[in-house]
Design an enzyme around this catalytic site. Structure first.
Site, PDB file in Angstrom:
ATOM      1  N   LYS A  16       5.444  91.498  42.278  1.00 33.10           N
ATOM      2  CA  LYS A  16       5.356  92.424  41.137  1.00 33.10           C
ATOM      3  C   LYS A  16       6.390  93.538  41.283  1.00 33.10           C
ATOM      4  O   LYS A  16       7.092  93.884  40.340  1.00 33.10           O
ATOM      5  CB  LYS A  16       3.965  93.066  41.074  1.00 33.10           C
ATOM      6  CG  LYS A  16       2.868  92.151  40.576  1.00 33.10           C
ATOM      7  CD  LYS A  16       1.600  92.974  40.361  1.00 33.10           C
ATOM      8  CE  LYS A  16       0.392  92.102  40.128  1.00 33.10           C
ATOM      9  NZ  LYS A  16      -0.854  92.839  40.093  1.00 33.10           N
ATOM     10  N   HIS A  47      -4.929  57.291  37.672  1.00 34.44           N
ATOM     11  CA  HIS A  47      -3.690  56.607  37.290  1.00 34.44           C
ATOM     12  C   HIS A  47      -2.468  57.438  37.640  1.00 34.44           C
ATOM     13  O   HIS A  47      -1.401  57.262  37.070  1.00 34.44           O
ATOM     14  CB  HIS A  47      -3.719  56.280  35.791  1.00 34.44           C
ATOM     15  CG  HIS A  47      -4.810  55.302  35.488  1.00 34.44           C
ATOM     16  ND1 HIS A  47      -4.623  53.946  35.554  1.00 34.44           N
ATOM     17  CD2 HIS A  47      -6.109  55.490  35.187  1.00 34.44           C
ATOM     18  CE1 HIS A  47      -5.771  53.335  35.275  1.00 34.44           C
ATOM     19  NE2 HIS A  47      -6.686  54.257  35.053  1.00 34.44           N
ATOM     20  N   GLU A  98       2.228  91.540  32.499  1.00 33.47           N
ATOM     21  CA  GLU A  98       2.157  90.423  31.545  1.00 33.47           C
ATOM     22  C   GLU A  98       1.201  90.762  30.405  1.00 33.47           C
ATOM     23  O   GLU A  98       1.522  90.608  29.218  1.00 33.47           O
ATOM     24  CB  GLU A  98       1.658  89.148  32.243  1.00 33.47           C
ATOM     25  CG  GLU A  98       2.616  88.562  33.260  1.00 33.47           C
ATOM     26  CD  GLU A  98       2.405  89.103  34.670  1.00 33.47           C
ATOM     27  OE1 GLU A  98       1.888  90.236  34.812  1.00 33.47           O
ATOM     28  OE2 GLU A  98       2.770  88.406  35.635  1.00 33.47           O
ATOM     29  N   GLY A 146     -11.161  90.496  40.406  1.00 30.56           N
ATOM     30  CA  GLY A 146     -10.632  89.809  39.224  1.00 30.56           C
ATOM     31  C   GLY A 146     -11.059  88.350  39.151  1.00 30.56           C
ATOM     32  O   GLY A 146     -11.548  87.867  38.136  1.00 30.56           O
ATOM     33  N   ARG A 147     -10.919  87.632  40.266  1.00 33.92           N
ATOM     34  CA  ARG A 147     -11.209  86.188  40.239  1.00 33.92           C
ATOM     35  C   ARG A 147     -12.702  85.882  40.277  1.00 33.92           C
ATOM     36  O   ARG A 147     -13.098  84.708  40.257  1.00 33.92           O
ATOM     37  CB  ARG A 147     -10.462  85.487  41.383  1.00 33.92           C
ATOM     38  CG  ARG A 147     -10.666  86.117  42.742  1.00 33.92           C
ATOM     39  CD  ARG A 147      -9.634  85.620  43.743  1.00 33.92           C
ATOM     40  NE  ARG A 147      -9.709  86.306  45.027  1.00 33.92           N
ATOM     41  CZ  ARG A 147      -9.110  87.450  45.307  1.00 33.92           C
ATOM     42  NH1 ARG A 147      -8.399  88.062  44.372  1.00 33.92           N
ATOM     43  NH2 ARG A 147      -9.217  88.003  46.494  1.00 33.92           N
ATOM     44  N   GLU A 197      -6.346  82.693  46.235  1.00 32.81           N
ATOM     45  CA  GLU A 197      -6.093  84.141  46.251  1.00 32.81           C
ATOM     46  C   GLU A 197      -7.079  84.810  47.213  1.00 32.81           C
ATOM     47  O   GLU A 197      -6.796  85.866  47.767  1.00 32.81           O
ATOM     48  CB  GLU A 197      -6.223  84.734  44.832  1.00 32.81           C
ATOM     49  CG  GLU A 197      -5.545  86.089  44.690  1.00 32.81           C
ATOM     50  CD  GLU A 197      -5.373  86.550  43.242  1.00 32.81           C
ATOM     51  OE1 GLU A 197      -4.247  86.568  42.727  1.00 32.81           O
ATOM     52  OE2 GLU A 197      -6.393  86.906  42.617  1.00 32.81           O
ATOM     53  N   LYS A 223      -8.555  94.199  34.197  1.00 30.96           N
ATOM     54  CA  LYS A 223      -9.323  95.106  35.046  1.00 30.96           C
ATOM     55  C   LYS A 223      -8.590  96.447  35.168  1.00 30.96           C
ATOM     56  O   LYS A 223      -9.167  97.502  34.993  1.00 30.96           O
ATOM     57  CB  LYS A 223      -9.508  94.453  36.417  1.00 30.96           C
ATOM     58  CG  LYS A 223     -10.317  95.258  37.389  1.00 30.96           C
ATOM     59  CD  LYS A 223     -10.580  94.470  38.662  1.00 30.96           C
ATOM     60  CE  LYS A 223     -11.097  95.385  39.751  1.00 30.96           C
ATOM     61  NZ  LYS A 223     -11.383  94.678  40.995  1.00 30.96           N
TER      62      LYS A 223
HETATM   63  O1  F6P Z   1      -2.787  88.112  40.379  1.00 29.11           O
HETATM   64  C1  F6P Z   1      -3.200  89.346  40.892  1.00 29.11           C
HETATM   65  C2  F6P Z   1      -4.292  89.931  40.075  1.00 29.11           C
HETATM   66  O2  F6P Z   1      -4.528  91.194  40.564  1.00 29.11           O
HETATM   67  C3  F6P Z   1      -5.561  89.075  40.078  1.00 29.11           C
HETATM   68  O3  F6P Z   1      -6.350  89.281  41.179  1.00 29.11           O
HETATM   69  C4  F6P Z   1      -6.172  89.490  38.787  1.00 29.11           C
HETATM   70  O4  F6P Z   1      -7.153  88.584  38.402  1.00 29.11           O
HETATM   71  C5  F6P Z   1      -4.969  89.503  37.898  1.00 29.11           C
HETATM   72  O5  F6P Z   1      -3.941  90.029  38.712  1.00 29.11           O
HETATM   73  C6  F6P Z   1      -5.099  90.282  36.620  1.00 29.11           C
HETATM   74  O6  F6P Z   1      -5.356  91.640  36.851  1.00 29.11           O
HETATM   75  P1  F6P Z   1      -5.906  92.592  35.710  1.00 29.11           P
HETATM   76  O7  F6P Z   1      -7.237  92.069  35.284  1.00 29.11           O
HETATM   77  O8  F6P Z   1      -6.007  93.960  36.324  1.00 29.11           O
HETATM   78  O9  F6P Z   1      -4.939  92.576  34.568  1.00 29.11           O
END
Ligand code: F6P
Length: 537
Positions: free
Chosen positions: A501, A381, A209, A264-265, A350, A203
């Site tokens: 972060k 199990h 990452e 995002g979620r 979240e 987003k």
């Molecule tokens: O984990 C925090 C967060 O902001 C989530 O809400 C989001 O889904 C994720 O990081 C990834 O963010 P982006 O889509 O901006 O890379």
């Protein structure tokens, strides 16, 4: 949470403390029908709960007192209910298949943009699926690697696995999320550069990452194909951030946008679902959105007593706040839903893992249950022992389907026999007398007795289809929304993720720069020093 309405719920819990689910069934032969409902292809039986008509009435009152009706309308009509970020919350617009729908944010109708991107995704998916989209050396795409994390990963992975029976099997899908290089390296071992399409899904297009993995993937591709120009044929982006996408080197013609009013979620039905669209094709994707839409409509229009997300939310609140149940379990009896619990973890925790009310005060009650689960019968199990006989109360949602995509002998009947047996055992248990009647040795009776009275919901659909999957996701999204409204918390921000972060960025310098003066606490300094020593830094 409205104190007066909650007091009534609390009083009823007290009054009925000696009653068990078994007693409720004995009292009311019509109970199963009374506490069941249907919506968007799903049948919910919630009769195996510690409830009666009076309790449900009190819980519904709690929802009414939270002004829920109004809050639902605010969400669907694009009001800025994500107040700490000043944003609307409009994931429902993404699957609004009504051709005449108009939904405005800041005076501008968002629906033409939603339809435009959906068409762009469909056209692109057609090109990849048909082999008309050629890689840099002229070969068709065989491997699709989605690089993203959190909402830009969990939804696509979960849905890609879930809808495998509808997928184009020639194409192979991979999802790289972890900044642990192993994730990327092991994935790249599986694919061939000249046949790979990378979807960089983020987003913000700034997430450490994702951007690190995307840069590394880009270098790998350029090295393998020997030309920077190859990037344009092998990388596309899904994002809200056009400038950042261009700066990364992806042609913005190959960018699929979404908007800041998509959390995002909650972003799976946005362009974040591009990998799914490529996998199942535009027609099945339309069916997926239709399933969401049917549940959205049900949620917006059904009265609370007959409203599936509202009922699930209220039952969750009953156990969480009334009985102190800290977690709940989601147990899909379908291997295709193996990642559904992980997907729900982000959606729920979240969203509602918040300790401050909308007025900025500390919440005076607990919020945000811990969500966990595994596909049945594997869980049986492993951790079911604790659910059956342990000291924690863990309400469970059982999710199953009458038909399987893969009939083999009587395996599906066996799976579903377990599915039905578990909720029966959890609700009704086994008394000491029943054990004795079965001839259990007296000294073993206490160990073989099951108290029962453990609450479950059963969600049953005919078959796992794009429609039922879409509806199931929407069901939980709205459940989480309702709980957030009742707890009076903001469900659509995630400030808690930020601190880690920021700290990680500071420590990265300490790990890599020459002889840094470590300024952390004694424990962190010691750990960093040991790490540096191992690496001779
Ligand atoms: O984990 C925090 C967060 O902001 C989530 O809400 C989001 O889904 C994720 O990081 C990834 O963010 P982006 O889509 O901006 O890379």
């Amino acid at each position: 949470m409205d104190a007066q309405a909650w007091e009534k719920v609390d009083r009823l819990i007290d009054e009925n403390q000696n009653k068990t689910i078994k007693d409720y069934f004995a009292e009311d032969p019509d109970r199963a029908g009374r506490f069941s409902l249907e919506a968007a292809g799903w049948f919910l039986d919630y009769s195996k709960n510690r409830i009666d008509a009076a309790m449900m009435k009190a819980l519904v009152k709690l929802a009414e007192k939270s002004d829920l009706k109004n809050e639902i309308e605010k969400m669907f009509t694009g009001r800025k209910i994500n107040a700490t970020e000043g944003r609307a919350v409009l994931h429902t617009a993404l699957r609004n298949i009504d051709k005449n729908a108009k939904i405005k944010v800041d005076g501008k109708d968002v629906m033409p943009g939603v339809r435009r991107v959906l068409k762009q995704m469909g056209d692109f998916a057609d090109l990849v699926r048909s082999g008309k989209w050629k890689g840099f050396t002229g070969k068709r795409i065989k491997y699709v690697v989605n690089i993203g994390i959190g909402g830009s990963d969990l939804g696509p992975v979960m849905a890609n696995i879930a809808l495998t029976p509808y997928s184009k099997r020639y194409l192979k899908f991979y999802f790289v999320s972890n900044v642990d290089s192993t994730h990327l390296v092991e994935t790249l071992r599986e694919v061939k550069a000249d046949q790979t399409l990378f979807i960089v899904a983020s987003k913000t297009f700034t997430t450490q990452e994702t951007m690190s993995n995307a840069q590394a993937a880009k270098s790998w591709l350029v090295e393998k194909l020997g030309d920077k120009k190859a990037v344009a044929r092998h990388f596309v982006a899904v994002s809200t951030a056009e400038k950042e996408v261009a700066a990364f080197g992806i042609d913005t013609k190959n960018m699929f946008v979404f908007w800041d009013w998509v959390g995002g979620r909650y972003s799976l039905p946005s362009a974040i679902g591009l990998s799914l669209m490529i996998s199942i094709g535009r027609n099945n994707y339309a069916r997926f959105l239709k399933g969401y839409y049917r549940m959205d409509r049900h949620f917006r229009t059904a009265r609370f007593e007959r409203n599936m997300p509202v009922v699930l939310a209220l039952l969750g609140i009953l156990y969480h706040n009334g009985y102190g149940a800290e977690s709940y379990c989601v147990l899909p009896y379908d291997q295709y839903l193996s990642r559904f619990p992980a997907y729900l973890q982000q959606m729920d925790m979240e969203s509602n893992g918040k300790g401050v009310t909308k007025d900025g005060e500390k919440v005076p009650y607990t919020t945000g249950p811990i969500e966990w689960g595994e596909p049945g019968t594997n869980g049986q199990h492993s951790f079911y022992q604790l659910i059956h006989q342990g000291t924690h109360l863990i309400p469970c949602d059982f999710i199953g389907f009458s038909k399987t995509h893969n009939p083999v002998g009587d395996l599906h009947d066996k799976l579903m026999a377990n599915f039905f047996a578990q909720t029966e055992a959890l609700a009704f248990g086994k008394t000491a007398d029943e054990c004795r009647k079965e001839g259990v040795e007296e000294r073993l009776v206490p160990f073989k007795t099951f108290d029962g009275n453990r609450p479950t919901n059963t969600l049953l659909a005919d078959e796992l289809t794009p429609e039922t999957l879409g509806a199931l996701i929407a069901l939980y999204e709205h459940k989480v929304f309702v709980q957030g409204v009742i707890w009076n918390i903001y469900s659509y921000d995630q400030w808690g993720v930020q601190l880690g972060k920021v700290l990680a960025k500071g420590i990265l310098d300490d790990l890599t720069s020459k002889k840094p003066k470590l300024r952390h606490d004694a424990s962190t300094n010691q750990l960093i020093a040991r790490y540096r020593k191992t690496l001779s830094r």
